[in-house]
Design an enzyme around this catalytic site. Structure first.
Site, PDB file in Angstrom:
ATOM      1  N   GLN A  58      28.637  21.644  -7.780  1.00 47.30           N
ATOM      2  CA  GLN A  58      29.238  20.317  -7.584  1.00 47.30           C
ATOM      3  C   GLN A  58      30.143  20.314  -6.356  1.00 47.30           C
ATOM      4  O   GLN A  58      30.146  19.364  -5.557  1.00 47.30           O
ATOM      5  CB  GLN A  58      30.071  19.919  -8.819  1.00 47.30           C
ATOM      6  CG  GLN A  58      29.261  19.547 -10.046  1.00 47.30           C
ATOM      7  CD  GLN A  58      28.980  20.720 -10.977  1.00 47.30           C
ATOM      8  OE1 GLN A  58      28.841  21.865 -10.533  1.00 47.30           O
ATOM      9  NE2 GLN A  58      28.876  20.449 -12.260  1.00 47.30           N
TER      10      GLN A  58
ATOM     11  N   THR B  47      -3.032  -5.647   0.554  1.00 49.69           N
ATOM     12  CA  THR B  47      -2.519  -4.282   0.753  1.00 49.69           C
ATOM     13  C   THR B  47      -3.374  -3.556   1.780  1.00 49.69           C
ATOM     14  O   THR B  47      -2.887  -2.711   2.519  1.00 49.69           O
ATOM     15  CB  THR B  47      -2.455  -3.501  -0.570  1.00 49.69           C
ATOM     16  OG1 THR B  47      -3.762  -3.216  -1.035  1.00 49.69           O
ATOM     17  CG2 THR B  47      -1.661  -4.250  -1.624  1.00 49.69           C
TER      18      THR B  47
ATOM     19  N   HIS C 285      18.555  28.455 -10.950  1.00 52.19           N
ATOM     20  CA  HIS C 285      19.263  29.599 -11.509  1.00 52.19           C
ATOM     21  C   HIS C 285      18.566  30.918 -11.206  1.00 52.19           C
ATOM     22  O   HIS C 285      17.338  31.018 -11.311  1.00 52.19           O
ATOM     23  CB  HIS C 285      19.372  29.458 -13.038  1.00 52.19           C
ATOM     24  CG  HIS C 285      20.069  28.204 -13.472  1.00 52.19           C
ATOM     25  ND1 HIS C 285      21.372  27.923 -13.122  1.00 52.19           N
ATOM     26  CD2 HIS C 285      19.660  27.158 -14.222  1.00 52.19           C
ATOM     27  CE1 HIS C 285      21.721  26.757 -13.663  1.00 52.19           C
ATOM     28  NE2 HIS C 285      20.694  26.272 -14.319  1.00 52.19           N
TER      29      HIS C 285
ATOM     30  N   ARG D 178      27.495  35.325  -7.568  1.00 56.04           N
ATOM     31  CA  ARG D 178      26.153  34.974  -8.043  1.00 56.04           C
ATOM     32  C   ARG D 178      25.334  34.449  -6.887  1.00 56.04           C
ATOM     33  O   ARG D 178      25.862  34.155  -5.805  1.00 56.04           O
ATOM     34  CB  ARG D 178      26.232  33.919  -9.150  1.00 56.04           C
ATOM     35  CG  ARG D 178      26.757  32.576  -8.665  1.00 56.04           C
ATOM     36  CD  ARG D 178      26.668  31.472  -9.726  1.00 56.04           C
ATOM     37  NE  ARG D 178      27.116  30.200  -9.150  1.00 56.04           N
ATOM     38  CZ  ARG D 178      27.060  29.036  -9.762  1.00 56.04           C
ATOM     39  NH1 ARG D 178      26.593  28.955 -10.999  1.00 56.04           N
ATOM     40  NH2 ARG D 178      27.473  27.923  -9.168  1.00 56.04           N
TER      41      ARG D 178
ATOM     42  N   LYS E 228       0.866  -1.189   0.000  1.00 58.40           N
ATOM     43  CA  LYS E 228       0.000   0.000   0.000  1.00 58.40           C
ATOM     44  C   LYS E 228       0.893   1.227   0.000  1.00 58.40           C
ATOM     45  O   LYS E 228       1.802   1.350   0.817  1.00 58.40           O
ATOM     46  CB  LYS E 228      -0.901  -0.002   1.232  1.00 58.40           C
ATOM     47  CG  LYS E 228      -2.083   0.926   1.130  1.00 58.40           C
ATOM     48  CD  LYS E 228      -3.073   0.476   0.064  1.00 58.40           C
ATOM     49  CE  LYS E 228      -4.348  -0.079   0.654  1.00 58.40           C
ATOM     50  NZ  LYS E 228      -5.214  -0.698  -0.357  1.00 58.40           N
TER      51      LYS E 228
HETATM   52  O1  LIG Z   1      27.614  25.364 -10.275  1.00 57.84           O
HETATM   53  C1  LIG Z   1      27.449  25.196 -11.488  1.00 57.84           C
HETATM   54  N1  LIG Z   1      27.858  24.046 -12.082  1.00 57.84           N
HETATM   55  C2  LIG Z   1      27.691  23.799 -13.409  1.00 57.84           C
HETATM   56  O2  LIG Z   1      28.083  22.710 -13.920  1.00 57.84           O
HETATM   57  C3  LIG Z   1      27.080  24.802 -14.183  1.00 57.84           C
HETATM   58  N2  LIG Z   1      26.741  24.878 -15.496  1.00 57.84           N
HETATM   59  C4  LIG Z   1      26.153  26.081 -15.674  1.00 57.84           C
HETATM   60  O3  LIG Z   1      25.676  26.489 -16.777  1.00 57.84           O
HETATM   61  N3  LIG Z   1      26.091  26.769 -14.493  1.00 57.84           N
HETATM   62  C5  LIG Z   1      26.668  25.981 -13.545  1.00 57.84           C
HETATM   63  N4  LIG Z   1      26.862  26.170 -12.215  1.00 57.84           N
END
Ligand SMILES: O=c1[nH]c(=O)c2[nH]c(=O)[nH]c2[nH]1
Length: 295
Positions: free
Chosen positions: A217, A57, A245, A173, A12
């Site tokens: 990353q 279930t 973004h 940014r 479930k």
């Molecule tokens: O932190 C980021 N990693 C990316 O791989 C990436 N690619 C992108 O266009 N902007 C960003 N910003």
């Protein structure tokens, strides 16, 4: 060519439980969404419609409600109780129990926190998963949609440029994401799940805030690494983070400058950054196959 039944599970999905703890006039609310799925010897049902081994279930749903009568506690502990119960049936060889927990904060009324009136604490959910197979129980804890933003302390530059590259290099940014994370406890972990969840969440947020980021990353890896460094009994952690973004609006057509103050928050497309952070030598664990949308 013969046709055979492959992997299967059933149960479930999304059993919603709101439990009110009335032990004192200061009520506590636990709001869970639980999914129970069983694996085992259910070929006869699939192939011949023989239901003699099938734990309905509906019965699984009722068991979730009945167990909540005794208290829910941490979602990891609640799911472990369910896993232990259902794997006690001889035809059940394993399964997957998943919960999302939604937060409710006390409403502040007349200057103090109200005893029994609450406001939902946003879109974020705490998540838990207990997986059972022949090797025993595996417990994951996590969170999803933990939305964070930092208004500076983030750069992105130094990436290769080709004929399709238009992205400007930036040394300042907005960095924003909705963190989804799962971490796996070492077998036999018997710590306080609530305290540990709070500590991991705090560490993820603190790392997001304090790391001067050169890429999302890097931030994602640092968040995972901080958790593994702090807690020996967490074996590995996986993170999935959209890059929400925020583009600087060009105000020049209006004769205005824009020194990093007015942004357009795009909803799509978005970057999607995912990483597993693990201890060297740890082998791939089957529990990850039960979680969608992750590396
Ligand atoms: O932190 C980021 N990693 C990316 O791989 C990436 N690619 C992108 O266009 N902007 C960003 N910003």
């Amino acid at each position: 060519m013969s046709i055979v039944l492959g992997a299967n599970q059933y149960g479930k999905a999304e059993v919603r439980i709101v439990r009110v703890d009335r032990a004192t006039p200061v009520h506590r609310v636990t709001d869970l969404n639980v999914t129970s799925q069983l694996r085992g010897d259910f070929a006869a049902c699939h192939v011949d419609g023989d239901n003699s081994a099938v734990i309905a279930t509906d019965t699984q749903k009722n068991t979730v409600y009945a167990f909540a009568r005794d208290g829910v506690g941490a979602p990891e502990a609640f799911l472990t109780r369910l896993a232990e119960h259902f794997t006690g049936f001889p035809q059940v060889s394993g399964g997957r129990w998943y919960a999302e927990q939604y937060g409710w904060d006390r409403i502040v009324a007349d200057g103090s926190e109200h005893d029994h009136a609450f406001v939902r604490s946003g879109r974020e959910a705490r998540t838990a998963l207990v997986h059972a197979d022949a090797s025993g129980l595996t417990v994951l804890a996590g969170l999803r949609d933990c939305t964070v933003l930092k208004s500076t302390g983030s750069e992105f530059h130094g990436f290769p440029r080709d004929r399709y590259t238009t992205l400007p290099e930036v040394s300042d940014r907005i960095l924003a994401t909705d963190v989804t994370a799962w971490w796996r406890y070492a077998p036999g972990f018997d710590g306080d799940h609530d305290a540990r969840f709070d500590a991991v969440r705090a560490l993820l947020l603190e790392t997001f805030a304090t790391l001067h980021s050169l890429a999302l990353q890097q931030t994602v890896y640092a968040m995972g690494r901080a958790v593994l460094e702090a807690f020996d009994d967490i074996v590995e952690i996986r993170l999935s983070c959209p890059n929400n973004h925020h583009f600087l609006v060009d105000l020049e057509p209006f004769g205005l400058d824009n020194p990093g103050e007015v942004f357009f928050a795009a909803d799509r497309p978005y970057g999607l950054i995912e990483a597993a952070v693990t201890r060297s030598g740890v082998e791939d664990h089957p529990v990850w196959n039960t979680i969608g949308g992750f590396v």
